[in-house]
Design a protein around this motif. Sequence first.
Motif, PDB file in Angstrom:
ATOM      1  N   HIS A 167       3.228   3.089   6.931  1.00  0.00           N
ATOM      2  CA  HIS A 167       3.616   2.852   5.452  1.00  0.00           C
ATOM      3  C   HIS A 167       4.491   1.873   5.106  1.00  0.00           C
ATOM      4  O   HIS A 167       4.478   1.147   4.076  1.00  0.00           O
ATOM      5  CB  HIS A 167       3.939   4.126   4.621  1.00  0.00           C
ATOM      6  N   LYS A 215       0.837  -1.149   0.101  1.00  0.00           N
ATOM      7  CA  LYS A 215      -0.125  -0.113   0.248  1.00  0.00           C
ATOM      8  C   LYS A 215       0.835   1.281   0.013  1.00  0.00           C
ATOM      9  O   LYS A 215       0.611   2.183  -0.620  1.00  0.00           O
ATOM     10  CB  LYS A 215      -0.858  -0.053   0.990  1.00  0.00           C
ATOM     11  N   ARG A 223       5.009  14.448   0.199  1.00  0.00           N
ATOM     12  CA  ARG A 223       5.072  13.107   0.073  1.00  0.00           C
ATOM     13  C   ARG A 223       5.818  12.559   1.433  1.00  0.00           C
ATOM     14  O   ARG A 223       6.905  12.274   1.623  1.00  0.00           O
ATOM     15  CB  ARG A 223       6.023  12.583  -0.882  1.00  0.00           C
ATOM     16  N   GLU A 233       2.063   6.386  -7.081  1.00  0.00           N
ATOM     17  CA  GLU A 233       0.534   7.335  -7.563  1.00  0.00           C
ATOM     18  C   GLU A 233       1.144   9.045  -7.343  1.00  0.00           C
ATOM     19  O   GLU A 233       0.809   9.486  -8.079  1.00  0.00           O
ATOM     20  CB  GLU A 233      -0.300   7.167  -6.602  1.00  0.00           C
ATOM     21  N   LEU A 254       1.287   3.895  -3.108  1.00  0.00           N
ATOM     22  CA  LEU A 254       0.900   5.300  -2.723  1.00  0.00           C
ATOM     23  C   LEU A 254       2.279   6.264  -3.388  1.00  0.00           C
ATOM     24  O   LEU A 254       1.974   7.224  -3.988  1.00  0.00           O
ATOM     25  CB  LEU A 254       0.605   5.370  -1.665  1.00  0.00           C
TER      26      LEU A 254
END
Length: 452
Positions: A195, A171, A189, A178, A175
């Motif tokens: 994360h 994930k 970011r 993206e 991310l």
Amino acid sequence: MNVQRFLVLFIILIGQCTQAQFLLNKDSIITSIEERIKLPIIPDYVVNVSQFGAKGNGIKNCKPAFDRAMKACEKVNGGTIIVPKGVYRLEGPIHFVSNTRLHLQAGAKLVFGSNPKDYPLVLTSWEGTNLYNYSPMIYGVNVSNVAITGEGIIDGEGNGLWATWKPIQSKGQQLSREMNHNKVAIKDRVFGEGHYLRPQLIQFVNSKNILIQDVKIEDAPFWCVHILNSSGVVLKGLKYDAHNKNNDGIDIENSNDILIEDIDFNNGDDNVAIKAGRDHDGRANMNHPSKNIIIRNCRFKGLHALVIGSEMSGGVKNVFAYDCIASGYLKRGIYFKTNSNRGGYIKNILVDNIRFGDVEDAIYMTSNYHGEGNGLFPSKISNITLSNISFDNVSNTAIVIEGYPKFKVKNVTLDHITFKSAKNGMTLSNTENIKFNEIVIGEKQGVPSSVK
């Protein structure tokens, strides 16, 4: 001859001339790279970490002592920090200042803790995407004249908590990609907690005049040595024993004037991987490709020996790898990889005089890495010369070269390449001007037998 055909032939001729000129000038190019690389100049000031309370008993948290030693060097514009024999536990990272050398004497070992809360978020890159994430164990940003030397060991303790993050990183990984594709500002970011993106062991960012020599590197959480947006780097005499997931030995990214020499690799992924950013981030940084890189007199052992990509959107050029040997079983020996959404280029690459043992795939160049991409940003692979290279047994394919229909792999020369055996010989697709000279798979055949 019609105009279109003439233009095609003219472009091919220009490509051939460019490759020939590159090969003709290779010695002078290598010499000029060496002349531009400047070893760090370190002031005479010397301190010992024990002066600041460090104890090499493997128990005490020595991070405050290392911080104080680094601060003492900073106050006098640099110096050498001596780490004597002993095991030094650090609950958190070492952050370098300019003009400073960290010297690990024989018998010294740095062991880094695995509590993520001990590692502040810093500017870094993760698989080619710029972002803020947990600090690498040894980190420097915007520094110059820095060195890590000695006969000691740097241990990232990557086989504990950090190893549990690999299965749950997807994930955070997606991310980050993206945000890259959507051109999110780097300051926004922000990763870290929740994360599960593992930190690198050693990383220098936006830095110059770097030397890492002779130390042994063990057990990184992620990549072992990552040189990012930096120049004038010597990596020499290193030894590896790092077998966690994604334990690349050396990753060079958007960096130039690099010497990688006399390394004993033994790590769990790529030995040397040359990169230049992923997708939008890489293409936006094409004025800083990875270039002018020398790799010589190394001993390869791991998953892949010499790799370019797959994050190479800023371009990779002028790479010279020669006079090396490999041992053990490699999945791939020489591996250039990109896809049709990367963009960028791989060009002016010379690989010469390398002896491999057993491999799964010997030489693999692909513009279709993992079948990813929709053709918006095809990459260009051209002007590649592989010469005087031998392989023992190839369990899959000896040579794979596959381009993209709109951007074929062009101007590749394979000269004096031998394979003792190979399950499959060769696959070429979407290629142009591939030259072969003395390619032998199996026993070299001489005069044919007479008809009976």
